[in-house]
Design a protein around this motif. Structure first.
Motif, PDB file in Angstrom:
ATOM      1  N   VAL A 174      40.945  33.066  33.460  1.00  0.00           N
ATOM      2  CA  VAL A 174      39.971  34.045  33.318  1.00  0.00           C
ATOM      3  C   VAL A 174      39.870  35.084  34.511  1.00  0.00           C
ATOM      4  O   VAL A 174      39.833  36.169  34.647  1.00  0.00           O
ATOM      5  N   ALA A 175      40.373  34.304  35.758  1.00  0.00           N
ATOM      6  CA  ALA A 175      40.290  34.988  37.202  1.00  0.00           C
ATOM      7  C   ALA A 175      41.360  36.201  36.897  1.00  0.00           C
ATOM      8  O   ALA A 175      41.172  37.078  37.443  1.00  0.00           O
ATOM      9  N   VAL A 176      42.582  35.492  36.602  1.00  0.00           N
ATOM     10  CA  VAL A 176      43.714  36.159  36.451  1.00  0.00           C
ATOM     11  C   VAL A 176      43.422  37.543  35.583  1.00  0.00           C
ATOM     12  O   VAL A 176      43.913  38.751  35.911  1.00  0.00           O
ATOM     13  N   VAL A 177      42.581  37.455  34.344  1.00  0.00           N
ATOM     14  CA  VAL A 177      42.297  38.502  33.558  1.00  0.00           C
ATOM     15  C   VAL A 177      41.359  39.568  34.437  1.00  0.00           C
ATOM     16  O   VAL A 177      41.522  40.842  34.367  1.00  0.00           O
ATOM     17  N   LEU A 178      40.206  38.929  35.079  1.00  0.00           N
ATOM     18  CA  LEU A 178      39.346  39.734  35.855  1.00  0.00           C
ATOM     19  C   LEU A 178      40.157  40.486  36.891  1.00  0.00           C
ATOM     20  O   LEU A 178      39.841  41.754  37.053  1.00  0.00           O
ATOM     21  N   VAL A 179      40.905  40.201  37.585  1.00  0.00           N
ATOM     22  CA  VAL A 179      41.518  40.616  38.812  1.00  0.00           C
ATOM     23  C   VAL A 179      42.618  41.671  38.449  1.00  0.00           C
ATOM     24  O   VAL A 179      42.589  42.676  38.904  1.00  0.00           O
ATOM     25  N   HIS A 180      43.391  41.317  37.453  1.00  0.00           N
ATOM     26  CA  HIS A 180      44.566  41.944  37.005  1.00  0.00           C
ATOM     27  C   HIS A 180      44.348  42.764  35.747  1.00  0.00           C
ATOM     28  O   HIS A 180      45.143  43.644  35.785  1.00  0.00           O
ATOM     29  N   VAL A 181      43.107  42.473  35.355  1.00  0.00           N
ATOM     30  CA  VAL A 181      43.129  43.560  34.018  1.00  0.00           C
ATOM     31  C   VAL A 181      41.915  44.475  34.201  1.00  0.00           C
ATOM     32  O   VAL A 181      41.636  45.437  34.029  1.00  0.00           O
ATOM     33  N   VAL A 182      40.713  43.523  34.265  1.00  0.00           N
ATOM     34  CA  VAL A 182      39.147  43.997  34.301  1.00  0.00           C
ATOM     35  C   VAL A 182      39.277  45.434  35.452  1.00  0.00           C
ATOM     36  O   VAL A 182      38.654  46.341  35.229  1.00  0.00           O
ATOM     37  N   ASN A 183      39.216  44.565  36.669  1.00  0.00           N
ATOM     38  CA  ASN A 183      39.218  45.548  37.560  1.00  0.00           C
ATOM     39  C   ASN A 183      39.914  46.683  37.678  1.00  0.00           C
ATOM     40  O   ASN A 183      39.594  47.879  38.022  1.00  0.00           O
ATOM     41  N   PRO A 184      41.435  46.714  37.343  1.00  0.00           N
ATOM     42  CA  PRO A 184      42.206  48.000  37.250  1.00  0.00           C
ATOM     43  C   PRO A 184      41.844  48.946  36.127  1.00  0.00           C
ATOM     44  O   PRO A 184      41.679  50.228  36.161  1.00  0.00           O
ATOM     45  N   GLN A 185      41.364  48.372  34.943  1.00  0.00           N
ATOM     46  CA  GLN A 185      40.907  49.005  33.833  1.00  0.00           C
ATOM     47  C   GLN A 185      39.519  49.795  34.079  1.00  0.00           C
ATOM     48  O   GLN A 185      39.220  50.911  33.710  1.00  0.00           O
ATOM     49  N   SER A 186      38.698  49.103  34.714  1.00  0.00           N
ATOM     50  CA  SER A 186      37.200  49.555  34.984  1.00  0.00           C
ATOM     51  C   SER A 186      37.166  50.337  36.166  1.00  0.00           C
ATOM     52  O   SER A 186      36.415  51.501  36.299  1.00  0.00           O
ATOM     53  N   PHE A 187      37.785  49.896  37.181  1.00  0.00           N
ATOM     54  CA  PHE A 187      37.393  50.651  38.750  1.00  0.00           C
ATOM     55  C   PHE A 187      38.981  51.364  39.016  1.00  0.00           C
ATOM     56  O   PHE A 187      38.840  51.888  40.259  1.00  0.00           O
ATOM     57  N   HIS A 188      40.191  51.054  38.603  1.00  0.00           N
ATOM     58  CA  HIS A 188      41.157  51.898  38.876  1.00  0.00           C
ATOM     59  C   HIS A 188      41.748  51.279  40.196  1.00  0.00           C
ATOM     60  O   HIS A 188      42.336  52.390  40.979  1.00  0.00           O
ATOM     61  N   TRP A 189      41.458  50.040  40.592  1.00  0.00           N
ATOM     62  CA  TRP A 189      42.175  49.839  41.803  1.00  0.00           C
ATOM     63  C   TRP A 189      42.750  48.249  41.483  1.00  0.00           C
ATOM     64  O   TRP A 189      42.483  47.702  40.542  1.00  0.00           O
ATOM     65  N   SER A 190      43.523  48.158  42.350  1.00  0.00           N
ATOM     66  CA  SER A 190      44.326  46.858  42.245  1.00  0.00           C
ATOM     67  C   SER A 190      44.331  45.730  43.426  1.00  0.00           C
ATOM     68  O   SER A 190      43.828  46.460  44.493  1.00  0.00           O
TER      69      SER A 190
END
Length: 861
Positions: free
Chosen positions: A800-816
């Motif tokens: 789940v952390a991989v999804v949050l860090v590499h998917v949710v954050n870039p798609q929501s806030f546009h940063w990696s």
């Protein structure tokens, strides 16, 4: 459902008062869990809606209700106003000057950010009645035409502490201009000051310039048709400003809502995590209650209570729990929303709604929606216990042989859910929101919990068969009854996986911000005038200050930066342009992407000898929000033509500006615009430099004390991390809540197991097992199941952390960011879970061995 009520008196007579009291306490705990989930989700929703409504009202008040609006970035000559007013399509034209700056307190004290609007006080009521200046009693009726009078909205008066008739100072560059408050305007939202447009042009550095012209069109003329005709007419007269563009005033409200949408949605989803884990507490409570009352249900089944009626009975209890918890949660949520609006003013700690003081507006639809979510969560928690009661075999249950025959789920369900989660995580966002990623997280969690029996089997497969009868019996039962492990450790898996995921996400983000601050803060001292990029044109440093600062004692080197807000596309929030010396971008910017080809190659299709476009570096948000690629071209509203093509030389990581930043060399910026102003200074000092003396020297050079803010990298870093920790403080509460619910689920599940096996323990006692051996057997079973749940919880949490860090954050806030796993904290989490599970299993085992063997066996006859 009513048919089951006839059995209620008999069920009440079968259960003792202590059992009912314990049941009531457990149901109360479940109600509280549902109430907390509903309250958190509802309060966040109400605060967000109230802030958005107030913010939208403020935008509508500032924009008014024109049929069309011409805007200039940053400003254009006021001749365009006269040209527009003469066109036949225009019934009336209304010029506006907008400047973001600061109200300066006495002796250069606190600065309050404000928006100054210069309007024609005699005609502004036609398009923006809430900006019409109303002179206070005792003031000159023509004060709206005076060049030193301002009219403040209620927010500006409250935040500056001024009163009508008082004097205020507005920052202009590093200096100030003096004004008198002559009255008020009705505009809501953040601090707004309205002045005469001629005074704004003359005293705020915009002589002969406008920022927008609002238009009322002639009857029968549509805005879409008029815009094209008017642009063509102005272009033929040579009066069309190159930096002008048509603007939809109603689009501003949507644009401002988009600024905070991702933050609001993610915060709401995070708040609903409490409701998700609350469903597992309801499940644990209902499972324990069903196990405790299994003999009574069996007796009623023998007497005629059907399987369908037994299932409805348990679901009704879950529904009552959900209704009571939702009612409590709705009341608590409204109260929390009131407190949040009072203490946070709708800001919620993120800075999106700063300066807004909204009022709570309770929607019946929102209350009903979140109450329904609470009831559904409770029904979901009671579904499996209801199925267990439905599958009860009354005759076997009366003999203490269990009597349930729930068919296990197919083996393909768990891997199917995990594969579905992986595929959903690869999908793009929907409307700018990571909807598929949220679904991926849900699939991963559900797939992991469904797979608990197989994890138990895998762990037991590698365990050597012991020679001790007690452990052998415990392991064999754990292997045979591994499907029951899903019930026992579902709460552990859910709570631990969410706790692990949030811990890894916050640690990754914090480590990324720390490394980013280390790279973007290389100087020893920083000085600035504008705390917001939107105020950079009203609060700026004089030209040449950087060269003068380089000559101060103790100063080794100085770099000046210019900040500008640019609108790249209609309907999108502005991006920040940062013009600074960039002799070595790879060392000065945290680059994540670079062009594959030559750095200064001429784009294909242009003749040889054509100079290469200016190179810029965009942040990850620009790459995500605009049709831009590394090595490609980008049009910026800069230069005398109002349209400059630049080449994207690379992409850099920027955690400070969610909607994008563009960095370009300061020399290129000055060559394009002729703008020599600066907003920030970065100073490298000599080892023996006196920091206070350098700051005093800079203030003396600037000519106005108190209008520059100084910071050292350590202070900026510490303040940034404090803000970060405060913003993510809610995750710690959610982690604690999830862990508490998970541990309560362990106690409830093991207690239910013991209650359902009373006769089994009595038979073992008759066969020669001592109380100590029974205690060890139950504890060993609990250890095996909890170990499986802990392992699975950590694995699922990392997924789940991989999804949050590499998917949710870039798609929501546009940063990696990079994934950082704090193994030490995760080991502590696992140790706490295992220790608590051991204590829970021990307490359950103690309850098991306290049963009188003879009495337990007699119950079989």
């Amino acid at each position: 459902m009513p048919a089951t009520l006839r059995w209620l008196p008999m069920l009440l007579r079968q259960v003792s008062w202590p059992d009912w009291r314990a049941h009531a306490w457990r149901q109360g705990a479940a109600c509280v869990a549902v109430a907390l989930g509903v309250a958190m989700g509802l309060s966040v929703h109400l605060v967000n809606e109230a802030a958005l409504n107030e913010f939208g009202a403020a935008v509508r008040a500032a924009n008014g209700q024109p049929d069309a609006s011409l805007r200039c970035e940053p400003a254009c000559g006021d001749a365009v106003y006269a040209a527009l007013a003469q066109l036949p399509q225009v019934r009336s034209a209304h010029p506006v000057v907008s400047v973001s700056t600061y109200v300066v307190g006495g002796d250069g004290g606190q600065r309050v950010p404000v928006t100054v609007l210069g309007v024609d006080g005699l005609s502004v009521a036609a398009v923006a009645p809430e900006l019409w200046p109303r002179a206070a009693e005792g003031q000159d009726r023509l004060a709206l035409l005076a060049d030193d009078r301002v009219f403040a909205n209620p927010t500006a008066l409250a935040q500056t502490g001024l009163a009508v008739g008082g004097a205020l100072r507005l920052q202009q560059g590093v200096g100030t201009t003096d004004w008198t408050v002559a009255g008020q305007v009705a505009a809501g939202g953040g601090p707004v000051l309205v002045v005469d447009i001629a005074a704004a042009q003359r005293r705020l550095g915009l002589a002969g310039q406008l920022t927008r012209v609002d238009l009322r069109l002639a009857d029968g003329v549509s805005a879409a048709q008029a815009q094209g005709d008017m642009r063509a007419a102005l272009a033929s007269q040579g009066a069309w400003p190159p930096q002008a563009h048509w603007h939809d005033p109603q689009g501003d409200e949507q644009s401002n809502a988009a600024l905070s949408r991702a933050y609001r949605v993610n915060l709401t989803v995070l708040a609903l995590v409490a409701l998700f884990v609350g469903a597992f507490l309801v499940f644990s409570v209902m499972a324990l209650s069903v196990a405790q009352r299994m003999p009574q249900f069996a007796l009623l089944g023998v007497l005629g209570l059907s399987a369908r009626e037994r299932r409805q009975w348990v679901l009704a209890e879950a529904a009552i729990t959900g209704v009571l918890g939702s009612a409590l949660g709705v009341a608590l949520g409204v109260g929390l929303a009131r407190l949040a609006l009072h203490w946070l003013s709708g800001d919620l700690g993120a800075g999106f709604f700063a300066g807004v003081a909204p009022r709570l507006q309770v929607s019946v639809g929102a209350l009903a929606g979140f109450a329904a979510l609470g009831v559904l969560a409770a029904l979901a928690g009671g579904w499996l216990p209801a199925r267990q009661v439905q599958a009860l075999s009354p005759a076997q249950a009366l003999k203490g042989l269990g009597g349930t025959a729930l068919a296990p789920l197919p083996a393909a369900v768990a891997p199917g859910l995990l594969v579905a989660g992986a595929l959903l995580a690869l999908l793009p966002p929907v409307g700018g929101l990571p909807v598929a990623a949220y679904a991926a997280v849900a699939c991963v969690l559900l797939g992991g919990m469904v797979g608990v029996p197989w994890v138990v089997a895998a762990l037991l497969a590698v365990v050597r068969v012991p020679r001790w009868p007690t452990l052998l019996l415990a392991l064999e039962r754990a292997r045979h009854e591994r499907a029951a492990a899903t019930v026992a450790v579902a709460g552990v898996v859910a709570s631990l996986s969410l706790a692990v995921a949030l811990t890894v996400m916050v640690s990754s983000f914090r480590e990324g911000v720390t490394q980013w601050l280390d790279q973007v803060l290389p100087a020893d001292l920083y000085a600035r005038t504008a705390t917001r990029s939107v105020a950079s044109d009203g609060a700026y440093l004089p030209a040449g200050l950087a060269d003068q600062a380089a000559g101060l004692p103790g100063v080794q080197r100085v770099e000046a930066s210019r900040l500008r807000s640019l609108v790249l596309a209609t309907g999108q929030p502005p991006v920040t342009l940062i013009a600074r010396p960039l002799p070595s971008p790879a060392q000065q910017l945290p680059l994540v992407l670079r062009p594959a080809g030559p750095a200064q190659a001429v784009p294909r299709g242009q003749p040889p000898g054509t100079p290469a476009p200016v190179g810029v570096y965009v942040s990850e948000a620009v790459l995500a929000l605009y049709p831009v690629r590394v090595g490609g071209e980008l049009a910026l509203p800069l230069g005398p033509s109002g349209h400059t093509t630049v080449r994207v030389m690379g992409v850099w990581r920027d955690y400070a500006r969610q909607f994008g930043a563009i960095a370009m060399d300061a020399a290129d910026y000055r060559a394009l615009t002729g703008d020599a102003r600066a907003n920030d200074l970065a100073l490298w000092l000599t080892p023996d430099a006196d920091l206070d003396a350098v700051q005093a020297g800079l203030r003396q050079l600037a000519g106005e004390a108190g209008l520059m803010e100084f910071s050292v990298p350590a202070a900026i870093r510490a303040q940034s991390l404090r803000i970060f920790d405060r913003s993510f403080a809610v995750t710690h509460y959610l982690q604690a809540l999830a862990m508490a619910i998970g541990l309560f689920g362990i106690v409830a599940s093991f207690s239910a197991q013991v209650l359902a096996r009373r006769r089994e323990f009595g038979l073992l006692a008759h066969l020669g097992f001592t109380q100590h051996q029974v205690w060890w057997m139950v504890s060993a079973e609990g250890a095996v199941w909890t170990a499986a749940g802990t392992v699975l919880g950590v694995v699922l949490g990392l997924a789940v952390a991989v999804v949050l860090v590499h998917v949710v954050n870039p798609q929501s806030f546009h940063w990696s960011m990079s994934l950082v796993v704090p193994w030490g904290r995760l080991l502590v989490l696992c140790a706490v879970v295992l220790l608590a599970a051991g204590v829970a299993a021990g307490l359950s085992a103690r309850s098991a061995v306290s049963v009188q063997a003879v009495r337990a066996v007699k119950e079989d006859w």
